[in-house]
Design a protein around this motif. Structure first.
Motif, mmCIF file in Angstrom:
data_model
loop_
_atom_site.group_PDB
_atom_site.id
_atom_site.type_symbol
_atom_site.label_atom_id
_atom_site.label_comp_id
_atom_site.label_asym_id
_atom_site.label_seq_id
_atom_site.Cartn_x
_atom_site.Cartn_y
_atom_site.Cartn_z
ATOM 1 N N ALA A 1 21.963 -52.415 -33.023
ATOM 2 C CA ALA A 1 21.189 -53.513 -33.463
ATOM 3 C C ALA A 1 19.525 -52.647 -33.814
ATOM 4 O O ALA A 1 19.075 -51.770 -33.230
ATOM 5 C CB ALA A 1 20.837 -54.578 -32.646
ATOM 6 N N VAL A 2 18.529 -52.349 -34.490
ATOM 7 C CA VAL A 2 17.724 -51.498 -34.967
ATOM 8 C C VAL A 2 16.836 -52.423 -35.830
ATOM 9 O O VAL A 2 16.859 -53.180 -36.064
ATOM 10 C CB VAL A 2 18.034 -50.830 -36.311
ATOM 11 N N ILE A 3 15.169 -51.577 -35.028
ATOM 12 C CA ILE A 3 14.228 -53.048 -34.970
ATOM 13 C C ILE A 3 13.377 -51.710 -36.047
ATOM 14 O O ILE A 3 12.672 -50.282 -35.706
ATOM 15 C CB ILE A 3 12.971 -52.948 -34.320
ATOM 16 N N GLU B 1 27.537 -58.745 -28.426
ATOM 17 C CA GLU B 1 26.513 -58.663 -27.853
ATOM 18 C C GLU B 1 25.958 -57.318 -27.515
ATOM 19 O O GLU B 1 26.840 -56.560 -28.331
ATOM 20 C CB GLU B 1 26.186 -59.173 -26.695
ATOM 21 N N VAL B 2 24.806 -57.063 -28.477
ATOM 22 C CA VAL B 2 23.817 -55.333 -28.487
ATOM 23 C C VAL B 2 24.836 -54.911 -26.973
ATOM 24 O O VAL B 2 24.728 -55.169 -26.689
ATOM 25 C CB VAL B 2 23.190 -55.766 -28.619
ATOM 26 N N ASP B 3 24.994 -53.843 -27.694
ATOM 27 C CA ASP B 3 25.058 -51.935 -26.340
ATOM 28 C C ASP B 3 23.733 -51.669 -27.149
ATOM 29 O O ASP B 3 23.006 -51.090 -26.295
ATOM 30 C CB ASP B 3 26.359 -51.495 -27.661
ATOM 31 N N ALA C 1 21.624 -54.730 -23.746
ATOM 32 C CA ALA C 1 21.575 -54.057 -24.838
ATOM 33 C C ALA C 1 20.937 -52.720 -23.501
ATOM 34 O O ALA C 1 19.863 -52.123 -22.945
ATOM 35 C CB ALA C 1 21.095 -54.032 -25.926
ATOM 36 N N GLU C 2 21.133 -51.535 -24.248
ATOM 37 C CA GLU C 2 20.282 -49.980 -23.614
ATOM 38 C C GLU C 2 19.348 -50.254 -24.951
ATOM 39 O O GLU C 2 19.726 -50.543 -26.634
ATOM 40 C CB GLU C 2 21.080 -48.583 -23.879
#
Ligand code: IPE
Ligand code: IPE
Ligand code: MG
Length: 250
Positions: A15-17, A181-183, A205-206
């Motif tokens: 996932a990216v912000i 889920e986000v890793d 998440a990491e």
């Protein structure tokens, strides 16, 4: 760089912000919207990098619920850019076997943005490669509330008992379901916060905060570096380091 990455230990879901577009533009004396335009190059590169690696899911924070409170001119500019980008990019995404998805309160979007999004999703729905999700008019709290409402409705209509509510089934009601889920969660732009992103889905998440890169400068190489950094971490999920090492030897 790509050769150093262990293909057997990839994050399934990144996932990216995508933060820092405005500051990137300001640095060169341009309008904020100029930064949003250049952010598209970074999106293209990130999608390609995930495709090359074989990452399964990429979820991009494109517009948050809170972003509606920005000046109208900027919001309008972002929405127009969204329509143009989806129209321009979907054919290429389709060729690359990417499946486009969207999470968020789509009812808030202008009609043309909503329709182009729905068309992009429809055009790519049978693709089997990378699942690319755009979080649009999204917030993590919104996601949890909409899940709670669906569950409450099922309890009310007696399709579900309160005792059947648990963590595993709750995930099925979130907008990201059935994605894992986000890793790995990456944020560019130098701020160290989650900004109401995938709150439930990022529970373990990491986190990787990139202090020196504004989103428009993010390239494949940065994605590869992020995955390498992820692979050097020990994900313990509450256990001890010794337990994790024992399991790896077995
Ligand atoms: C992220 O960049 C893009 C969106 C939120 C739509 P910003 O627009 O937040 O850029 P900065 O953080 O102000 O530099
Ligand atoms: C988060 O960035 C939202 C997106 C990247 C779309 P913001 O720039 O809106 O985050 P805050 O408000 O500074 O935390
Ligand atoms: Mg920002």
């Amino acid at each position: 760089m790509i050769e150093s990455i262990d293909k057997n230990n990839l994050p399934r879901h990144i996932a990216v912000i995508m933060d820092g577009n405005g500051r990137w533009a300001k640095k060169q004396g341009a309008m904020r919207i100029f930064g949003h335009h250049h952010g598209i190059t970074a999106v293209r590169d990130t999608v390609k990098a995930c495709g090359e690696l074989g990452v399964g899911y990429l979820t991009l924070y494109t517009f948050s619920t809170e972003n509606w409170s920005r000046p109208k001119a900027e919001v309008d500019g972002i929405m127009n850019l969204l329509v143009k980008t989806i129209t321009d990019e979907v054919p290429e995404l389709h060729k690359s076997n990417v499946r486009l998805k969207c999470i968020g309160d789509l009812s808030q979007l202008p009609k043309n943005a909503r329709e182009s999004m729905i068309k992009g999703i429809e055009d790519t729905k049978n693709n089997t490669g990378l699942v690319l999700t755009l979080a649009l008019s999204y917030s993590g709290k919104w996601d949890i509330i909409q899940a709670v409402k669906k569950i409450a409705e099922e309890v009310k209509t007696q399709n579900l008992e309160i005792d059947q509510i648990n963590e595993a089934m709750f995930g099925n009601y979130l907008s990201t379901s059935p994605d894992p889920e986000v890793d790995l969660l990456i944020r560019t732009g130098g701020d160290h916060r989650i900004s109401n992103y995938l709150l439930w889905q990022s529970a373990y998440a990491e986190l990787l905060f990139l202090d020196d890169i504004f989103w428009p400068d993010f390239r494949k190489q940065h994605l590869f570096e992020a995955v390498l950094s992820y692979q050097h971490r020990e994900r313990r999920f509450g256990k001890t380091g010794e337990q994790i090492k024992e399991k790896q030897i077995k």
